[in-house]
Design a protein around this motif. Structure first.
Motif, PDB file in Angstrom:
ATOM      1  N   ARG A 152       0.837  -1.204   0.000  1.00  0.00           N
ATOM      2  CA  ARG A 152       0.000   0.000   0.000  1.00  0.00           C
ATOM      3  C   ARG A 152       0.873   1.255   0.000  1.00  0.00           C
ATOM      4  O   ARG A 152       0.589   2.226  -0.716  1.00  0.00           O
ATOM      5  CB  ARG A 152      -0.941   0.002   1.198  1.00  0.00           C
ATOM      6  CG  ARG A 152      -1.801   1.259   1.244  1.00  0.00           C
ATOM      7  CD  ARG A 152      -3.111   1.078   1.965  1.00  0.00           C
ATOM      8  NE  ARG A 152      -2.967   0.819   3.388  1.00  0.00           N
ATOM      9  CZ  ARG A 152      -4.003   0.715   4.235  1.00  0.00           C
ATOM     10  NH1 ARG A 152      -5.245   0.832   3.775  1.00  0.00           N
ATOM     11  NH2 ARG A 152      -3.800   0.475   5.510  1.00  0.00           N
ATOM     12  N   ARG A 156       1.083   4.160  -2.989  1.00  0.00           N
ATOM     13  CA  ARG A 156       0.873   5.572  -2.663  1.00  0.00           C
ATOM     14  C   ARG A 156       2.069   6.403  -3.102  1.00  0.00           C
ATOM     15  O   ARG A 156       1.918   7.485  -3.685  1.00  0.00           O
ATOM     16  CB  ARG A 156       0.633   5.711  -1.163  1.00  0.00           C
ATOM     17  CG  ARG A 156       0.276   7.140  -0.732  1.00  0.00           C
ATOM     18  CD  ARG A 156       0.110   7.227   0.778  1.00  0.00           C
ATOM     19  NE  ARG A 156      -1.029   6.449   1.248  1.00  0.00           N
ATOM     20  CZ  ARG A 156      -0.937   5.466   2.140  1.00  0.00           C
ATOM     21  NH1 ARG A 156       0.253   5.132   2.650  1.00  0.00           N
ATOM     22  NH2 ARG A 156      -2.019   4.820   2.532  1.00  0.00           N
ATOM     23  N   GLU A 162      -4.627   5.721  -3.580  1.00  0.00           N
ATOM     24  CA  GLU A 162      -4.986   4.989  -2.369  1.00  0.00           C
ATOM     25  C   GLU A 162      -5.517   3.613  -2.764  1.00  0.00           C
ATOM     26  O   GLU A 162      -6.034   3.426  -3.874  1.00  0.00           O
ATOM     27  CB  GLU A 162      -6.026   5.745  -1.553  1.00  0.00           C
ATOM     28  CG  GLU A 162      -5.507   7.046  -0.966  1.00  0.00           C
ATOM     29  CD  GLU A 162      -4.306   6.836  -0.052  1.00  0.00           C
ATOM     30  OE1 GLU A 162      -4.294   5.826   0.693  1.00  0.00           O
ATOM     31  OE2 GLU A 162      -3.381   7.676  -0.076  1.00  0.00           O
TER      32      GLU A 162
END
Length: 366
Positions: A152, A156, A162
């Protein structure tokens, strides 16, 4: 769903992920169709399995071409024939076809299982295609799923997008009473170290073979379980190293009851790899209640085990010390049950399926 070889019983982390996830999505009311590669999908499975429909499509059985060709044909099938509410693409390689799917007007969800371009087996062109797939999949899809906090953060940072964190999971297996599969490989219950993985460089089999030799565990053996879709010099070298190391056996690919027994009756599970997304094999070992040892790469650390279960990547002496320490500790029923309960609480497939369905619903409504 697109981007995997097939299931059940097909080697690979993405394949295992889909094998657990898809039946639960079907049970939740989704009409799940999985586009699989005909060369890998077991003929005995048929066109339906546990509520999941399979569509077999041809792909060349070539390490560099099969995924991209199959993904292209799969998107054509989805866009021109099936017209699903959601096309779920697994992994960043197949995600290179995300713009094509968008051109067909499909709503696309992509699951990022890890930066595959970091794997040692790929050449420069393949790595470029995988990086392009990551870029297209993360920037052009309607929904993005990642299986770890590490991924994640990568999405980003690199792509300004996101994503929804939904990890891999486990289903607590019944512990088999039988151990007859062990006899074929000369193994004794509770007296062997096991690694279950594909035979690819990033799993670092040589580190484990050397550490096992250094550990010199009296009466113990090392079982290397797994194979390669495309046997190469690395596979041949691992097999030769195993033959040259006393007490080491290569079992080849094992599935079904044999694999369950090899997990359940092991004394220690080791994952010395240099690259993972969120390691399903490690979670499965914990689901059998095994003591586990893993390299200290971010994906393995994210599982959240105590420090004694990790060793510095590539440090074979430190790994040998971990093997000696865990081999000296009796695997009691209480410890086994504690590990099983811990991993079940943190990595439950039913919760993972529920959260995946929420992503689908949000994409359809958007």
């Amino acid at each position: 769903m697109l981007g995997l070889r097939g299931f059940p019983g097909v080697q690979g982390g993405v394949e295992t992920h889909a094998q657990h996830l898809c039946p639960l999505l079907a049970a939740a009311g989704c009409h799940v169709e999985v586009i699989v590669r005909s060369a890998y999908q077991p003929p005995s499975v048929g066109d339906h399995w546990q509520g999941v429909r399979f569509r077999r499509l041809w792909a060349p059985k070539s390490k560099g071409l099969e995924a991209i060709v199959h993904s292209f044909l799969g998107v054509l099938y989805a866009g021109l024939i099936r017209r699903p509410d959601v096309l779920h693409i697994q992994a960043i390689g197949p995600a290179v076809m995300t713009p094509l799917a968008r051109l067909f007007g499909l709503r696309v969800v992509v699951t990022h299982h890890g930066p595959d371009y970091d794997r040692q087996k790929w050449g420069q062109v393949a790595r470029w295609v995988l990086q392009l797939g990551e870029r297209f999949g993360m920037r052009w899809s309607h929904g993005r799923i990642v299986i770890s906090e590490v991924i994640r953060g990568l999405v980003r940072q690199k792509h300004g997008r996101e994503s929804t964190l939904i990890p891999n999971g486990v289903v607590l297996p019944d512990l088999p009473d039988s151990a007859d599969a062990l006899a074929k490989f000369g193994l004794d219950a509770g007296r062997y170290v096991v690694l279950v993985s594909r035979l690819v460089p990033e799993k670092r089999h040589f580190d484990l073979i050397r550490a096992f030799d250094q550990a010199a565990l009296p009466g113990w053996k090392l079982a290397i379980v797994g194979a390669s879709d495309h046997p190469d010099e690395y596979v041949r070298s691992v097999i030769e190293a195993a033959k040259a190391t006393p007490g080491t056996v290569c079992t080849g690919l094992q599935t079904g009851e044999a694999l369950r027994q090899l997990y359940a009756h092991a004394g220690i599970f080791v994952l010395p790899s240099s690259h993972e997304g969120l390691p399903i094999a490690l979670l499965e070992a914990l689901s059998y209640g095994l003591p586990v040892v893993a390299s200290d790469i971010p994906a393995n650390l994210e599982v959240g085990l105590p420090a004694a279960h990790y060793f510095p990547l590539g440090d074979t002496e430190a790994l040998a010390e971990r093997l000696r320490a865990f081999a000296a500790q009796p695997l009691t029923p209480g410890l086994r049950n504690e590990r099983r309960a811990w991993v079940k609480t943190r990595f439950d497939w039913h919760d993972i399926a529920r959260r995946t369905l929420l992503v689908y619903q949000a994409v359809v409504k958007s």
